[in-house]
Design an enzyme around this catalytic site. Structure first.
Site, PDB file in Angstrom:
ATOM      1  N   GLY A 128      10.491  -6.075   0.985  1.00  0.00           N
ATOM      2  CA  GLY A 128      10.215  -7.493   1.238  1.00  0.00           C
ATOM      3  C   GLY A 128       9.323  -7.808   2.426  1.00  0.00           C
ATOM      4  O   GLY A 128       9.408  -8.902   2.988  1.00  0.00           O
ATOM      5  N   SER A 129       8.402  -6.895   2.773  1.00  0.00           N
ATOM      6  CA  SER A 129       7.557  -7.226   3.932  1.00  0.00           C
ATOM      7  C   SER A 129       6.577  -8.359   3.604  1.00  0.00           C
ATOM      8  O   SER A 129       6.262  -9.180   4.472  1.00  0.00           O
ATOM      9  CB  SER A 129       6.825  -5.982   4.455  1.00  0.00           C
TER      10      SER A 129
ATOM     11  N   ARG B 184       8.712  -5.569 -12.083  1.00  0.00           N
ATOM     12  CA  ARG B 184       8.926  -5.748 -13.513  1.00  0.00           C
ATOM     13  C   ARG B 184       7.834  -6.625 -14.125  1.00  0.00           C
ATOM     14  O   ARG B 184       7.450  -7.627 -13.514  1.00  0.00           O
ATOM     15  CB  ARG B 184      10.282  -6.406 -13.746  1.00  0.00           C
ATOM     16  N   ILE B 185       7.370  -6.245 -15.306  1.00  0.00           N
ATOM     17  CA  ILE B 185       6.408  -7.080 -16.020  1.00  0.00           C
ATOM     18  C   ILE B 185       7.151  -8.294 -16.576  1.00  0.00           C
ATOM     19  O   ILE B 185       8.279  -8.168 -17.049  1.00  0.00           O
ATOM     20  CB  ILE B 185       5.745  -6.268 -17.153  1.00  0.00           C
TER      21      ILE B 185
ATOM     22  N   HIS C  65      -1.238  -6.920  -5.051  1.00  0.00           N
ATOM     23  CA  HIS C  65      -1.307  -5.523  -5.469  1.00  0.00           C
ATOM     24  C   HIS C  65      -2.147  -4.741  -4.453  1.00  0.00           C
ATOM     25  O   HIS C  65      -3.206  -5.223  -4.030  1.00  0.00           O
ATOM     26  CB  HIS C  65      -1.930  -5.431  -6.866  1.00  0.00           C
TER      27      HIS C  65
ATOM     28  N   GLU D 131      -2.521  -7.018   3.331  1.00  0.00           N
ATOM     29  CA  GLU D 131      -1.706  -7.797   2.388  1.00  0.00           C
ATOM     30  C   GLU D 131      -1.044  -8.967   3.093  1.00  0.00           C
ATOM     31  O   GLU D 131      -1.009 -10.093   2.587  1.00  0.00           O
ATOM     32  CB  GLU D 131      -0.615  -6.909   1.769  1.00  0.00           C
TER      33      GLU D 131
HETATM   34  C1  GRF Z   1       3.201  -4.020  -1.687  1.00  0.00           C
HETATM   35  O1  GRF Z   1       2.329  -2.950  -1.420  1.00  0.00           O
HETATM   36  C2  GRF Z   1       2.663  -4.874  -2.797  1.00  0.00           C
HETATM   37  O2  GRF Z   1       1.274  -4.959  -2.814  1.00  0.00           O
HETATM   38  C3  GRF Z   1       3.152  -4.177  -4.037  1.00  0.00           C
HETATM   39  O3  GRF Z   1       4.431  -3.697  -3.708  1.00  0.00           O
HETATM   40  C4  GRF Z   1       4.521  -3.527  -2.296  1.00  0.00           C
HETATM   41  C5  GRF Z   1       5.673  -4.369  -1.846  1.00  0.00           C
HETATM   42  O4  GRF Z   1       5.935  -4.211  -0.475  1.00  0.00           O
HETATM   43  N1  GRF Z   1       3.136  -5.037  -5.181  1.00  0.00           N
HETATM   44  P1  GRF Z   1       6.921  -5.209   0.248  1.00  0.00           P
HETATM   45  O5  GRF Z   1       8.236  -5.161  -0.536  1.00  0.00           O
HETATM   46  O6  GRF Z   1       6.304  -6.572   0.242  1.00  0.00           O
HETATM   47  O7  GRF Z   1       7.087  -4.657   1.625  1.00  0.00           O
END
Ligand code: GRF
Length: 206
Positions: free
Chosen positions: A21-22, A100-101, A118, A184
């Site tokens: 959940g970062s 999950r899709i 992503h 991100e």
């Molecule tokens: C991130 O790298 C995101 O791009 C991908 O899954 C990872 C989730 O990381 N979809 P976090 O749980 O938000 O730390």
């Protein structure tokens, strides 16, 4: 076509997680700091009861829900989530490490209102282990992408990308993932803010 939000409305965001959940924390902090104006994180939903992100969400004072998949088809599971989203009157759904899709029914319930982040420059390296894929392909540059969600894995319309991550010769999956994650955490709140602005006006993001 997505229904517009009233300009005065405080947008209600739901974040779906499966893990640490970062990105959820980055969004919560951005909302709190006013970098995503006139919005609130109304609920954080996890499909994993042991997701680390759940405790982090609570530590940020956010409401959490666990909706496990066990014994449910994808459609049944999604229907339960959509009903939780409806009862929270959610305007925008942010997937943040949600593994999950989504079913057609879920996507149709929130047209142009479900986002995902992503860790690659899509359409390159969709799916799992995007950072490893980039290393194995000997890519020189990578980054991250925020896109609308459709039924194809990491396949919906791209909204914004950050191309700021150069791949170094000595990078490992971990070092590369860490540098992408920094991008991100900047990109996702920026795009959420743009999408909400767009929902409140008639212009388009993209
Ligand atoms: C991130 O790298 C995101 O791009 C991908 O899954 C990872 C989730 O990381 N979809 P976090 O749980 O938000 O730390």
């Amino acid at each position: 076509m997505a229904q517009r939000l009233e300009v005065t409305e405080r947008a209600r965001i739901a974040i779906l997680i499966s893990g640490r959940g970062s990105n959820m924390v980055a969004l919560a902090e951005a909302v709190r700091a006013g970098r995503v104006p006139n919005a609130e994180i109304s609920v954080v939903i996890s499909d994993q009861k042991n997701a680390l992100g759940l405790a982090r969400a609570r530590a940020h004072g956010l409401e959490t829900m666990v909706i496990e998949r066990s014994g449910l088809t994808r459609e049944e599971h999604d229907r339960t989530i959509v009903s939780a989203l409806r009862s929270h009157r959610i305007d925008l759904v942010c997937l943040a490490g949600y593994m999950r899709i989504l079913s057609r029914e879920f996507i149709d319930a929130y047209p142009d209102r479900i986002l995902n982040i992503h860790p690659s420059l899509l359409p390159a390296f969709p799916g799992l282990d995007a950072q490893r894929q980039a290393l194995e392909a000997r890519a020189k540059v990578t980054g991250c992408t925020v896109h609308f969600v459709n039924e194809t894995l990491d396949g919906g319309r791209i909204l914004r990308q950050s191309e700021d991550v150069d791949i170094q010769a000595d990078d490992t999956v971990e070092t590369l993932s860490d540098r992408i994650l920094i991008e991100e955490h900047k990109l996702y709140p920026e795009v959420v803010s743009l999408v909400l602005e767009n929902l409140k006006s008639s212009s388009t993001v993209g």
